[in-house]
Design an enzyme around this catalytic site. Structure first.
Site, PDB file in Angstrom:
ATOM      1  N   HIS A 135       0.809  -1.231   0.000  1.00 16.55           N
ATOM      2  CA  HIS A 135       0.000   0.000   0.000  1.00 16.55           C
ATOM      3  C   HIS A 135       0.841   1.280   0.000  1.00 16.55           C
ATOM      4  O   HIS A 135       0.290   2.369  -0.185  1.00 16.55           O
ATOM      5  CB  HIS A 135      -0.918   0.046   1.229  1.00 16.55           C
ATOM      6  CG  HIS A 135      -1.927  -1.060   1.282  1.00 16.55           C
ATOM      7  ND1 HIS A 135      -2.804  -1.313   0.251  1.00 16.55           N
ATOM      8  CD2 HIS A 135      -2.205  -1.982   2.248  1.00 16.55           C
ATOM      9  CE1 HIS A 135      -3.577  -2.351   0.592  1.00 16.55           C
ATOM     10  NE2 HIS A 135      -3.232  -2.771   1.787  1.00 16.55           N
ATOM     11  N   ASP A 171      -2.950 -10.978  -1.637  1.00 21.12           N
ATOM     12  CA  ASP A 171      -3.375 -10.433  -0.341  1.00 21.12           C
ATOM     13  C   ASP A 171      -4.880 -10.125  -0.422  1.00 21.12           C
ATOM     14  O   ASP A 171      -5.422  -9.894  -1.502  1.00 21.12           O
ATOM     15  CB  ASP A 171      -2.585  -9.134  -0.119  1.00 21.12           C
ATOM     16  CG  ASP A 171      -2.713  -8.538   1.271  1.00 21.12           C
ATOM     17  OD1 ASP A 171      -1.752  -8.664   2.041  1.00 21.12           O
ATOM     18  OD2 ASP A 171      -3.752  -7.905   1.552  1.00 21.12           O
ATOM     19  N   HIS A 173      -6.262  -7.479   0.377  1.00 18.28           N
ATOM     20  CA  HIS A 173      -6.445  -6.076  -0.022  1.00 18.28           C
ATOM     21  C   HIS A 173      -5.847  -5.817  -1.409  1.00 18.28           C
ATOM     22  O   HIS A 173      -4.859  -6.452  -1.795  1.00 18.28           O
ATOM     23  CB  HIS A 173      -5.758  -5.157   0.991  1.00 18.28           C
ATOM     24  CG  HIS A 173      -6.271  -5.282   2.396  1.00 18.28           C
ATOM     25  ND1 HIS A 173      -5.721  -6.148   3.315  1.00 18.28           N
ATOM     26  CD2 HIS A 173      -7.293  -4.649   3.027  1.00 18.28           C
ATOM     27  CE1 HIS A 173      -6.379  -6.040   4.469  1.00 18.28           C
ATOM     28  NE2 HIS A 173      -7.341  -5.146   4.321  1.00 18.28           N
ATOM     29  N   ASP A 260      -4.033 -12.507   4.837  1.00 20.70           N
ATOM     30  CA  ASP A 260      -5.238 -11.960   5.476  1.00 20.70           C
ATOM     31  C   ASP A 260      -6.511 -12.348   4.717  1.00 20.70           C
ATOM     32  O   ASP A 260      -7.605 -11.899   5.056  1.00 20.70           O
ATOM     33  CB  ASP A 260      -5.132 -10.439   5.657  1.00 20.70           C
ATOM     34  CG  ASP A 260      -4.625  -9.725   4.421  1.00 20.70           C
ATOM     35  OD1 ASP A 260      -4.505 -10.362   3.358  1.00 20.70           O
ATOM     36  OD2 ASP A 260      -4.353  -8.512   4.517  1.00 20.70           O
TER      37      ASP A 260
HETATM   38 ZN   LIG Z   1      -3.863  -7.082   3.274  1.00 19.06          ZN
END
Ligand SMILES: [Zn+2]
Length: 396
Positions: A135, A171, A173, A260
């Site tokens: 990120h 991931d 995200h 995650d």
């Molecule tokens: Zn993540």
């Protein structure tokens, strides 16, 4: 047959610590190293532990603005800069923040150097367990990420003669920072399979996001509905990444294995198991071998079920990378169980897997418009595939 695997590691990587109560607690890395040790993987002569030095400013500024690096240094000594994401709930400042964050970049760069240009024709793998800070933006920290080790490693590969990199992010995200940094660069395809931004941070990563006008198809996004479990998740990875990796034929495959996606993860809504995460690593290993000259740089990433999920998921990743996958029925070594209980007081896993059947329906079997996962897959194939000379509708 073992494949040489470089594991960049330093105890100082545990210094990437946002403090008590923050979800990204360094104990997850400590427990992973301890589980790798207990399983005997670090004794394999094909595993090469190398140092993870602090990356210098020249490496950081390949992907970050110099003013941002100065701001992180100031944050290290107590000066927040919330406009740059430093001193927020997600990214609190802490002493030594610059060095700890730049060391993660140094680790993933050490992995990149180990896989490129690689040995004489032989495969070369690296796993940067502390890496995966997908990120981090050129001028801003976000989502627990300060410096973008993945992007710095990809920039290093490009600067050293590599012409095609596939970045595959599984991931939970969206891999927004890496995507942003290479949005205009046709040499890098960033492919992210994630829980939809409609229900999860950072709220981006939709099928129509395919890269700039000069690099159409260089970004590929597969947003999946919350609740997607092993079979749908693996089907989506295979149905989108499989054809792309074959068509793009990267010289290096870089993958981010944030775990995650797990059903127990406290921050996300996907329903994947450790068995599913292991199966994804195996899919990616196969693509690296067949279509990327055996050059594979894998990283960790998110993962906030610290005791049960992270150590098992990433031990499987290292074992798969080594070509010595661990049977999911294998008992978790008792000494590790004791240590994990003592360190965390949490419930600890007793088997390396969770007994899930992860045989997924291949895309070849046909599209089911009634299935929301299939609709998500098809939306991405429609927008991205034509830019890679691929037919969205065909079985392949
Ligand atoms: Zn993540």
């Amino acid at each position: 047959m073992s494949v040489p695997v470089t594991l960049p590691w330093s105890e100082n990587l545990l210094g990437y610590d946002f403090g008590v109560g923050h979800p990204m607690a360094p104990v997850r890395l400590r427990l992973t190293l301890e589980l790798l040790t207990a399983l005997g993987l670090l004794d394999d002569p094909a595993v090469h532990l190398v140092d993870a030095p602090v990356a210098d400013d020249a490496a950081l500024t390949t992907v970050h603005e110099a003013a941002y690096v100065r701001a992180v240094r100031a944050a290290s000594t107590g000066t927040p800069d919330r406009t740059r994401g430093l001193g927020t709930d997600d990214d609190p400042i802490f002493p030594g923040m610059h060095e700890a964050s730049a060391r993660i970049v140094g680790a993933t760069l050490a992995g990149a150097r180990a896989v490129w240009p690689g040995g004489p024709g032989g495969p070369a793998h690296a796993v940067s367990l502390a890496g995966g800070m997908h990120h981090a933006m050129p001028s801003r920290a976000a989502g627990f990420c300060v410096y973008n080790d993945l992007a710095a490693a990809i920039a290093w590969l490009l600067a050293n003669g590599c012409e095609r990199v596939l970045y595959l992010d599984v991931d939970a995200h969206h891999g927004d920072g890496v995507e942003r940094i290479f949005w205009n660069d046709p040499r890098v395809v960033t492919l992210s399979v994630h829980q939809s931004g409609q229900s999860l941070f950072p709220g981006t990563g939709f099928p129509q996001d395919i890269g700039s006008a000069d690099a159409r198809g260089s970004a590929i996004n597969v947003p999946l509905p919350a609740g997607t479990s092993d079979r749908g998740w693996l089907r989506a990875i295979e149905a989108v990444a499989g054809p792309v990796v074959r068509a793009f034929a990267p010289q290096v495959l870089v993958s981010q294995h944030g775990c995650d996606t797990h059903a127990r993860d406290p921050l996300t809504g996907l329903e994947v198991s450790v068995d599913g995460q292991r199966a994804a690593a195996q899919l990616i290993a196969g693509w690296a071998a067949e279509h990327a000259g055996g050059r594979w740089l894998a990283t960790g990433g998110g993962g906030y079920d610290l005791v049960s999920t992270v150590p098992r998921a990433w031990s499987h990743l290292v074992a798969v990378s080594l070509g010595r996958p661990i049977d999911p029925d294998t008992e978790v070594p008792a000494a590790w169980q004791d240590l994990a209980r003592r360190l965390t007081g949490a419930e600890v896993p007793t088997r390396m897997g969770e007994g899930r059947n992860v045989d997924f329906r291949p895309w070849l079997d046909g599209y089911d418009p009634a299935d929301p996962v299939d609709r998500a897959i098809m939306a991405t194939r429609r927008t991205a595939f034509p830019h890679h000379g691929l037919e969205p509708m065909t079985a392949e």
